[in-house]
Design a protein around this motif. Structure first.
Motif, PDB file in Angstrom:
ATOM      1  N   ASP A  71     -26.904  21.992  78.752  1.00 50.23           N
ATOM      2  CA  ASP A  71     -25.801  22.926  78.953  1.00 50.23           C
ATOM      3  C   ASP A  71     -26.214  23.979  79.972  1.00 50.23           C
ATOM      4  OD1 ASP A  71     -26.435  25.706  77.384  1.00 50.23           O
ATOM      5  OD2 ASP A  71     -27.325  24.017  76.295  1.00 50.23           O
ATOM      6  N   CYS A 123     -19.761  20.329  71.530  1.00 51.04           N
ATOM      7  CA  CYS A 123     -20.360  19.344  72.441  1.00 51.04           C
ATOM      8  C   CYS A 123     -21.715  18.875  71.923  1.00 51.04           C
ATOM      9  CB  CYS A 123     -20.497  19.936  73.845  1.00 51.04           C
ATOM     10  SG  CYS A 123     -18.940  20.061  74.763  1.00 51.04           S
ATOM     11  N   ARG A 124     -22.485  19.786  71.384  1.00 51.86           N
ATOM     12  CA  ARG A 124     -23.787  19.415  70.825  1.00 51.86           C
ATOM     13  C   ARG A 124     -23.627  18.503  69.619  1.00 51.86           C
ATOM     14  NH1 ARG A 124     -26.616  25.453  71.189  1.00 51.86           N
ATOM     15  NH2 ARG A 124     -27.398  25.244  73.352  1.00 51.86           N
ATOM     16  N   THR A 183     -23.533  17.417  81.180  1.00 53.09           N
ATOM     17  CA  THR A 183     -23.839  18.847  81.182  1.00 53.09           C
ATOM     18  C   THR A 183     -22.611  19.621  80.712  1.00 53.09           C
ATOM     19  OG1 THR A 183     -25.354  18.566  83.062  1.00 53.09           O
ATOM     20  CG2 THR A 183     -24.616  20.817  82.554  1.00 53.09           C
ATOM     21  N   CYS A 184     -22.770  20.381  79.647  1.00 57.29           N
ATOM     22  CA  CYS A 184     -21.696  21.217  79.116  1.00 57.29           C
ATOM     23  C   CYS A 184     -21.732  22.571  79.820  1.00 57.29           C
ATOM     24  CB  CYS A 184     -21.865  21.387  77.607  1.00 57.29           C
ATOM     25  SG  CYS A 184     -20.713  22.566  76.873  1.00 57.29           S
ATOM     26  N   ALA A 195     -22.684  15.049  70.849  1.00 55.82           N
ATOM     27  CA  ALA A 195     -23.824  14.388  71.509  1.00 55.82           C
ATOM     28  C   ALA A 195     -24.668  13.599  70.515  1.00 55.82           C
ATOM     29  CB  ALA A 195     -24.682  15.423  72.225  1.00 55.82           C
ATOM     30  N   PHE A 253     -18.505  11.695  77.106  1.00 61.49           N
ATOM     31  CA  PHE A 253     -19.584  10.768  76.751  1.00 61.49           C
ATOM     32  C   PHE A 253     -19.142   9.317  76.920  1.00 61.49           C
ATOM     33  CE2 PHE A 253     -21.657  14.445  74.875  1.00 61.49           C
ATOM     34  CZ  PHE A 253     -23.003  14.168  75.099  1.00 61.49           C
ATOM     35  N   LYS A 292     -26.423  11.492  82.005  1.00 65.51           N
ATOM     36  CA  LYS A 292     -26.512  12.878  81.555  1.00 65.51           C
ATOM     37  C   LYS A 292     -25.148  13.541  81.556  1.00 65.51           C
ATOM     38  CE  LYS A 292     -28.373  16.043  84.246  1.00 65.51           C
ATOM     39  NZ  LYS A 292     -29.368  16.863  84.983  1.00 65.51           N
ATOM     40  N   LEU A 325     -27.730  15.342  76.714  1.00 63.22           N
ATOM     41  CA  LEU A 325     -26.862  16.494  76.892  1.00 63.22           C
ATOM     42  C   LEU A 325     -27.701  17.710  77.237  1.00 63.22           C
ATOM     43  CD1 LEU A 325     -24.005  17.920  76.515  1.00 63.22           C
ATOM     44  CD2 LEU A 325     -24.818  18.494  74.221  1.00 63.22           C
TER      45      LEU A 325
END
Length: 379
Positions: A246, A230-231, A211-212, A234, A199, A209, A244
């Motif tokens: 995934d 990760c969430r 992307t996980c 974010a 990030f 953006k 974010l």
């Protein structure tokens, strides 16, 4: 945290703001350089000692190309070279000396070290180095380069992978003859820092953006923790405008070869990053074009973003030095040497775009040394 900057003129690249001389409206006093200018000029003249690890395969040829370009551009870099090799199992002393140099200099440039496939071989020196120095964040920059033919246009993405755990934890044992257990380690602490790394990279480079990439549908605890973390991270960046999403890794592989333009910054565990960075390289012309870096809180080691040894073409003077040179440009930016970085990267791109001198991996017939000479001429 070490600075996260692009090594190539990508979209949203951080470039030092133009520094102007101080003006005096009511006097005729000669303009004097600002303190910021003076500091920059002093920095540009200060010699920086960098640890150089040419690596195996084509590494020595690529490193010689970098040294020639740096010498021609008068970049203020002094190399402390260590010819470490993954082919040697009794290189503990040289490995220790190399790590000691990196700890002292804080910055390194390296080629890829060979890792034996045989179960009797030693552990990867590449992985050991990243773990020992805790250079946990890997960046591979994948973008179209004008002058290199590609099936797709508009590709400009960063693949960020966690360097120190996951499947690369190196924890394997044979619990019973014919039964091997290999441990995949995922921790919240290390996932939090790689997520913040991604990030922060997006924030500093005007990316929108992240992307996980995961396999949480199957590895519900391990990859589930990676995705959940990760969430959570974010949420700390909600006001930045960075979103974010995934994607499961197998779907991400298909999406990457069908519509790569949808990706901006991708963050993932180590093994997925190894695979997808190679897929990305295939989209834009091959591993010889992808620069990369490994970053930690104290140390930074720059190396091509696709970690290919190139043993099959070693010594034949045909390897493309672009990835190694652009990785060294990232190193210059990290050291704050923007003018030197811009001069070298512009020379690389002018040479490629002209199409007059090309290595065989991008449809040409020129040698490594001929391509290097062309870059030097374009400085």
């Amino acid at each position: 945290m070490l600075k996260l900057v692009h090594g190539t003129p990508l979209r949203g690249n951080i470039v030092a703001k133009a520094l102007t001389t101080r003006t005096f409206a009511t006097t005729n006093v000669a303009l004097q350089p600002s303190l910021a200018q003076q500091a920059r000029e002093k920095r540009d003249k200060t010699v920086n000692t960098v640890t150089l690890i040419p690596g195996d395969g084509v590494g020595k040829e690529l490193s010689e190309a970098v040294k020639a370009v740096f010498a021609a551009s008068k970049a203020p870099i002094e190399w402390e070279q260590f010819d470490l090799s993954g082919h040697v199992t009794s290189g503990d002393t040289l490995m220790k000396d190399t790590l000691e140099s990196l700890r002292r200099n804080k910055v390194g440039l390296k080629g890829t070290l060979y890792t034996p496939v045989s179960k009797l071989g030693h552990a990867s020196f590449n992985v050991s180095m990243r773990k020992d120095l805790d250079i946990y964040g890997s960046i591979s920059l994948v973008r179209n380069i004008p002058g290199v033919p590609s099936r797709f246009q508009g590709i400009d993405l960063a693949i960020i992978r966690e360097n120190t755990e996951g499947e690369y934890s190196g924890l394997e044992h044979q619990s019973f003859p014919g039964v091997v257990e290999s441990l995949k380690i995922v921790t919240r602490a290390k996932t939090e820092r790689i997520a913040r790394f991604a990030f922060d990279f997006a924030l500093r480079n005007n990316r929108k953006k992240v992307t996980c990439i995961h396999k949480a549908n199957i590895m519900k605890l391990g990859d589930g923790l990676f995705l959940e973390t990760c969430r959570d991270i974010a949420k700390e960046y909600e006001g930045s405008g960075i979103t974010l999403n995934d994607m499961i890794v197998d779907n991400a592989s298909m999406q990457l070869v069908s519509r790569p333009q949808q990706f901006d910054v991708m963050v993932m565990p180590n093994l997925y990053g190894s695979i997808l960075s190679n897929v990305g390289a295939g989209l834009v012309g091959g591993p010889g074009l992808i620069p990369g870096a490994n970053m930690g809180r104290e140390f930074a080691v720059f190396e091509p973003g696709c970690r290919h040894v190139g043993a099959d073409i070693s010594g034949s003077n045909v390897a493309n030095p672009t990835a190694m040179i652009l990785s060294s440009v990232m190193m210059l930016r990290h050291l704050g040497l923007e003018e030197h970085a811009n001069r070298i990267s512009n020379a690389v791109y002018r040479t490629i775009e002209s199409g007059k001198v090309k290595t065989r991996d991008v449809g040409g017939s020129n040698s490594t040394s001929e391509f290097t000479d062309a870059i030097i001429s374009a400085l």
